[in-house]
Design a protein around this motif. Structure first.
Motif, mmCIF file in Angstrom:
data_model
loop_
_atom_site.group_PDB
_atom_site.id
_atom_site.type_symbol
_atom_site.label_atom_id
_atom_site.label_comp_id
_atom_site.label_asym_id
_atom_site.label_seq_id
_atom_site.Cartn_x
_atom_site.Cartn_y
_atom_site.Cartn_z
ATOM 1 N N LEU A 58 0.944 -1.307 0.112
ATOM 2 C CA LEU A 58 0.004 -0.163 0.059
ATOM 3 C C LEU A 58 0.774 1.181 -0.029
ATOM 4 C CD1 LEU A 58 -2.781 -1.044 2.365
ATOM 5 C CD2 LEU A 58 -2.811 -1.266 -0.164
ATOM 6 N N GLU A 59 0.407 2.331 -0.829
ATOM 7 C CA GLU A 59 1.081 3.709 -0.664
ATOM 8 C C GLU A 59 0.231 4.374 0.146
ATOM 9 O OE1 GLU A 59 3.438 4.710 -2.882
ATOM 10 O OE2 GLU A 59 3.898 2.901 -3.580
ATOM 11 N N PRO A 60 0.999 5.630 0.794
ATOM 12 C CA PRO A 60 0.449 6.620 1.615
ATOM 13 C C PRO A 60 -0.893 6.979 1.408
ATOM 14 C CG PRO A 60 2.789 6.812 1.553
ATOM 15 C CD PRO A 60 2.501 5.936 0.320
ATOM 16 N N ASP A 61 -1.238 7.167 0.057
ATOM 17 C CA ASP A 61 -2.314 7.871 -0.387
ATOM 18 C C ASP A 61 -3.579 6.751 -0.382
ATOM 19 O OD1 ASP A 61 -1.592 6.505 -2.628
ATOM 20 O OD2 ASP A 61 -1.728 8.289 -4.097
ATOM 21 N N GLY A 62 -3.467 5.468 -0.145
ATOM 22 C CA GLY A 62 -4.312 4.783 -0.136
ATOM 23 C C GLY A 62 -4.228 3.780 -1.636
ATOM 24 N N SER A 63 -3.236 3.998 -2.491
ATOM 25 C CA SER A 63 -3.261 3.467 -3.688
ATOM 26 C C SER A 63 -2.645 2.049 -3.547
ATOM 27 C CB SER A 63 -2.389 4.140 -4.891
ATOM 28 O OG SER A 63 -2.890 5.417 -5.248
ATOM 29 N N ALA A 64 -3.012 1.043 -4.361
ATOM 30 C CA ALA A 64 -2.440 -0.265 -3.920
ATOM 31 C C ALA A 64 -1.314 -0.654 -5.113
ATOM 32 C CB ALA A 64 -3.328 -1.380 -4.001
ATOM 33 N N ASP A 65 -0.152 -1.199 -4.755
ATOM 34 C CA ASP A 65 0.876 -1.742 -5.718
ATOM 35 C C ASP A 65 0.842 -3.026 -5.982
ATOM 36 O OD1 ASP A 65 1.658 1.087 -5.925
ATOM 37 O OD2 ASP A 65 3.365 0.859 -4.517
ATOM 38 N N LEU A 66 0.366 -3.530 -6.955
ATOM 39 C CA LEU A 66 0.310 -5.015 -7.271
ATOM 40 C C LEU A 66 1.348 -5.520 -8.008
ATOM 41 C CD1 LEU A 66 -3.748 -5.000 -7.983
ATOM 42 C CD2 LEU A 66 -2.592 -4.801 -5.761
ATOM 43 N N THR A 67 1.500 -6.969 -7.873
ATOM 44 C CA THR A 67 2.184 -7.718 -8.770
ATOM 45 C C THR A 67 1.138 -8.346 -9.690
ATOM 46 O OG1 THR A 67 2.620 -9.496 -7.256
ATOM 47 C CG2 THR A 67 4.190 -8.065 -7.382
ATOM 48 N N PHE A 68 1.454 -8.375 -11.072
ATOM 49 C CA PHE A 68 0.692 -9.001 -11.945
ATOM 50 C C PHE A 68 1.419 -10.275 -12.099
ATOM 51 C CE2 PHE A 68 -2.379 -5.630 -13.838
ATOM 52 C CZ PHE A 68 -3.180 -5.854 -12.698
ATOM 53 N N ALA A 69 1.193 -11.656 -11.771
ATOM 54 C CA ALA A 69 2.142 -12.585 -11.865
ATOM 55 C C ALA A 69 2.447 -13.186 -13.367
ATOM 56 C CB ALA A 69 1.313 -13.918 -11.086
ATOM 57 N N PHE A 70 1.471 -13.473 -14.137
ATOM 58 C CA PHE A 70 1.825 -13.693 -15.403
ATOM 59 C C PHE A 70 2.295 -12.608 -16.464
ATOM 60 C CE2 PHE A 70 -0.231 -17.232 -13.540
ATOM 61 C CZ PHE A 70 1.046 -18.423 -13.515
ATOM 62 N N ALA A 71 1.722 -11.463 -16.278
ATOM 63 C CA ALA A 71 2.249 -10.431 -17.020
ATOM 64 C C ALA A 71 3.515 -9.958 -16.613
ATOM 65 C CB ALA A 71 1.259 -9.287 -16.902
ATOM 66 N N ARG A 72 4.184 -10.304 -15.372
ATOM 67 C CA ARG A 72 5.623 -9.995 -15.017
ATOM 68 C C ARG A 72 5.560 -8.561 -14.598
ATOM 69 N NH1 ARG A 72 6.787 -11.812 -19.977
ATOM 70 N NH2 ARG A 72 8.222 -9.935 -20.037
ATOM 71 N N GLN A 73 4.462 -7.996 -14.158
ATOM 72 C CA GLN A 73 4.132 -6.443 -14.204
ATOM 73 C C GLN A 73 4.101 -6.236 -12.698
ATOM 74 O OE1 GLN A 73 1.120 -5.524 -16.640
ATOM 75 N NE2 GLN A 73 2.545 -5.103 -18.518
ATOM 76 N N VAL A 74 4.619 -5.032 -12.411
ATOM 77 C CA VAL A 74 4.283 -4.098 -11.217
ATOM 78 C C VAL A 74 3.358 -2.942 -11.498
ATOM 79 C CG1 VAL A 74 4.964 -3.122 -9.070
ATOM 80 C CG2 VAL A 74 6.216 -4.933 -9.940
ATOM 81 N N GLY A 115 -9.750 2.702 -8.911
ATOM 82 C CA GLY A 115 -9.592 1.572 -10.036
ATOM 83 C C GLY A 115 -8.687 2.000 -11.128
ATOM 84 N N GLY A 116 -8.059 2.971 -11.211
ATOM 85 C CA GLY A 116 -7.527 3.518 -12.244
ATOM 86 C C GLY A 116 -5.999 2.820 -12.269
ATOM 87 N N THR A 117 -5.448 2.184 -13.220
ATOM 88 C CA THR A 117 -4.192 1.519 -13.234
ATOM 89 C C THR A 117 -2.982 1.944 -13.874
ATOM 90 O OG1 THR A 117 -5.637 -0.610 -12.897
ATOM 91 C CG2 THR A 117 -3.217 -1.027 -13.696
ATOM 92 N N THR A 118 -1.674 2.063 -13.548
ATOM 93 C CA THR A 118 -0.771 2.483 -14.116
ATOM 94 C C THR A 118 0.303 1.424 -13.927
ATOM 95 O OG1 THR A 118 -1.146 4.908 -13.532
ATOM 96 C CG2 THR A 118 0.982 4.167 -14.356
ATOM 97 N N VAL A 119 1.122 0.923 -14.931
ATOM 98 C CA VAL A 119 2.252 -0.080 -14.934
ATOM 99 C C VAL A 119 3.345 0.770 -14.463
ATOM 100 C CG1 VAL A 119 3.584 -1.387 -16.503
ATOM 101 C CG2 VAL A 119 1.179 -1.324 -16.893
ATOM 102 N N LEU A 120 3.985 0.297 -13.550
ATOM 103 C CA LEU A 120 5.243 1.001 -13.000
ATOM 104 C C LEU A 120 6.278 0.255 -13.326
ATOM 105 C CD1 LEU A 120 4.351 0.980 -9.123
ATOM 106 C CD2 LEU A 120 4.028 2.885 -10.751
ATOM 107 N N ALA A 121 6.339 -1.212 -13.714
ATOM 108 C CA ALA A 121 7.557 -1.746 -14.334
ATOM 109 C C ALA A 121 7.104 -3.196 -14.740
ATOM 110 C CB ALA A 121 8.601 -2.326 -13.064
ATOM 111 N N THR A 122 8.012 -3.574 -15.688
ATOM 112 C CA THR A 122 7.719 -4.984 -16.140
ATOM 113 C C THR A 122 9.126 -5.761 -16.197
ATOM 114 O OG1 THR A 122 6.224 -4.183 -17.836
ATOM 115 C CG2 THR A 122 7.098 -6.526 -18.308
ATOM 116 N N LEU A 123 9.007 -6.974 -15.541
ATOM 117 C CA LEU A 123 10.200 -7.908 -15.240
ATOM 118 C C LEU A 123 10.606 -8.244 -16.550
ATOM 119 C CD1 LEU A 123 11.707 -8.255 -12.458
ATOM 120 C CD2 LEU A 123 9.433 -7.289 -12.448
ATOM 121 N N PRO A 124 11.677 -8.643 -16.595
ATOM 122 C CA PRO A 124 12.453 -9.350 -18.181
ATOM 123 C C PRO A 124 11.582 -10.451 -18.563
ATOM 124 C CG PRO A 124 14.020 -9.332 -16.502
ATOM 125 C CD PRO A 124 13.004 -8.743 -15.872
#
Length: 325
Positions: free
Chosen positions: A54-70, A77-86
């Motif tokens: 969890l972020e201080p503003d109440g947003s949630a950082d999630l791992t997307f297992a099979f997309a290899r994304q954070v 409900g707005g979603t932003t991709v922070l990173a993609t694992l190789p």
């Protein structure tokens, strides 16, 4: 605790798991209400939410297992991709066969740490800059390991991760380096070959708490004194938590909300180990994988790994009453 095929799901469902132990009602139990799904994800694109920070503003950082994304999901409900694992050539991840992003932990400065299970040299812990960017591997774990639940103790600069395949807890310096086996033994191991042992992991009140999915248990491992902070004896705090995945504490005491992935339920686990169901599939759960609690808000990821029709991976929010913990 992802699985990539329904054959694996059947194997897990048929495994010898502890029978659910129903607990008596308590007038002091908090209530979990007002459940609503705030974000739906794309199962076909691998957007299977596995873990949450969890972020201080109440947003949630999630791992997307099979997309290899954070990704970061705001409270609307707005979603932003922070990173993609190789991408990994010929992944050999134990029990899965696909490269997946697993646990996530957040430092106070916003830096994120995630587990990456691949069955190759990329298996280990990766660091993501605050607000996203190129991920960097800071620790390599054995190819046969399955890093899963992850927690950060910033006071001593140590990351802890549960290993679902090898049945142990690893400790890793926050700035990276060689991992150390911090705790191991039968209580952390899978019940059988190809199963999932140590899974969820949290730091709480001077101890590392771990769930064992195959054995349906919640465990507490005291952190010993001294610079090396050794693991104390493993204590079993609750049993009968069928296919428990991740969990979260509701406050300063030892009350827990636990995700039961196969039953699509959230279980309220009291300090004495008794427990009851507080959220179900009727509330929107679809194979929940992780839980987070902040103040009166409960966040639950569902990955829909075992859905046979119209899988609906999602993020659910609920309200928890003020409790004595």
């Amino acid at each position: 605790m992802p699985r990539s095929t329904r054959l694996t799901a059947l194997a897990v469902a048929g495994a010898a798991l502890t029978v659910l132990a129903a607990g008596p009602a308590s007038g002091g139990d908090p209530t979990v209400t007002n459940a609503q799904v705030v974000a739906h994800f794309d199962f076909a694109a691998g957007q299977t939410p596995e873990n949450i920070a969890l972020e201080p503003d109440g947003s949630a950082d999630l791992t997307f297992a099979f997309a290899r994304q954070v990704v970061r999901v705001d409270r609307k409900g707005g979603t932003t991709v922070l990173a993609t694992l190789p991408a990994v050539t010929n992944p050999q991840t134990p029990n899965i066969g696909a490269a997946i992003v697993t646990g996530i932990a957040r430092a106070h400065d916003g830096t994120l740490y995630v587990g990456f299970a691949t069955g190759t040299a990329e298996t280990g812990i990766w660091r993501i800059p605050r607000d996203g960017g190129a991920p960097e591997q800071i620790a390599q774990l054995p190819a046969g390991s399955f890093p899963n639940g992850l927690a950060l103790d910033e006071e001593c600069g140590t990351l802890y991760t549960a290993d679902s395949a090898l049945g142990r807890v690893w400790s890793i310096r926050q700035d990276g380096g060689e991992p150390t086996v911090w705790a191991e033994g039968p209580a952390l191991e899978p019940a059988a070959a190809g199963g999932f042992g140590a899974n969820g992991l949290k730091l709480h009140d001077g101890a590392v708490w771990v769930s064992n999915s195959d054995r349906g248990t919640l465990l507490r491992i005291p952190i010993g004194p001294g610079d090396d902070r050794p693991a104390g004896p493993v204590e079993t705090r609750a049993t009968g938590l069928t296919a428990i995945d991740d969990f979260a504490f509701t406050g300063h005491g030892d009350t827990v909300l636990a995700a039961l992935i196969m039953d699509s339920e959230i279980e309220f686990v009291r300090p004495d180990g008794t427990h009851k169901t507080v959220l179900t599939e009727q509330d929107g759960l679809r194979n929940p994988t992780s839980v987070a609690v902040r103040h009166k808000s409960v966040y639950v990821n569902s990955a829909a790994y075992f859905a046979t029709v119209n899988p609906d991976p999602n993020l659910l929010l609920a309200r928890i009453s003020k409790n004595k913990d």
